[in-house]
Design an enzyme around this catalytic site. Sequence first.
Site, mmCIF file in Angstrom:
data_model
loop_
_atom_site.group_PDB
_atom_site.id
_atom_site.type_symbol
_atom_site.label_atom_id
_atom_site.label_comp_id
_atom_site.label_asym_id
_atom_site.label_seq_id
_atom_site.Cartn_x
_atom_site.Cartn_y
_atom_site.Cartn_z
ATOM 1 C CD GLU A 1 37.516 35.809 36.770
ATOM 2 O OE1 GLU A 1 37.703 37.006 36.481
ATOM 3 O OE2 GLU A 1 37.314 35.419 37.933
ATOM 4 C CG HIS B 1 32.686 37.993 40.113
ATOM 5 N ND1 HIS B 1 32.625 37.750 38.768
ATOM 6 C CD2 HIS B 1 33.995 38.255 40.401
ATOM 7 C CE1 HIS B 1 33.839 37.876 38.245
ATOM 8 N NE2 HIS B 1 34.679 38.171 39.218
#
Length: 287
Positions: free
Chosen positions: A141, A174
């Site tokens: 990420e 997310h």
Amino acid sequence: MEHSQLQCTFAIFSCTILSIIYVASLYIWKSPHSREHPSTIKKRFLSVFIISLISPVPLYIGLNQGLIQQETLWELLGLRWSGLLQAVLIPLFLTIVLFLGPITMLSVNGSWRFYGEPTNWLNSIKSLIWWRNLVVAPLSEEWTFRACMLPLLMQCFNQKIAIFICPLFFGIAHFHHIVDRMKKGMEFKHAFFISSFQFAYTTLFGIYAAFLFAKTGHIIASFTAHSFCNHMGFPDISEVLAYKNPVKRAGLLSLFFIGLIAWCFLLTPLTNPKWFNNNIFWNEQSV
């Protein structure tokens, strides 16, 4: 369209596409198992590895060629030796300060004993979930959403604006957890509410991580903070409020706020770019 406008359009488009591809890669595998199942985790490891190989391509294509001549692509991605030790220790210290309250809670409720047991460490290292949460997820990420996106955005916007824009891609990504929650039987409204809350705090963390990356010029800085935050989890104030002793409750709550205030005061002075030999992303006018 002016060249600068074209660069900005390409940067926003690239960041959007990278976000979509990163999330989509987690769901290309048809599997009846949950996200915690070893086979699902292994397949997702492969997905993010492939995406990590692809992610630097837009950065290389979209960057001003003059900038690439001044710095190597590796340096722009936050991979450099100079200032490495400081980039590991200082962000870790800052994040520990921020989590002063939760860390104190580990001592109060006895959870700290976990760290003194070699067997617990060995079991953790053998766990795919541990590797996912503390290594693979934060590293992939930070690589995709920070190292490969932020340099693109910072040639269109000043450092401070780019630091606030970049985490939006990270936070929105997310929302894919809605799918996992609904698979477990959760209603859409409840799943959406939880994911919206997750979007809020992941975006706030993303601002912190982007700030660390820009100020230090190291991906290891944001990775260290990210991994530590994943380990600690979101601070649980409810556990503190459950204490019946008002003095103890007030003392523990105060540590949560002291940690936050101390972090705010220390953040800027402890991330002076000169300490990290960083003149890539941050200039004197931006400090």
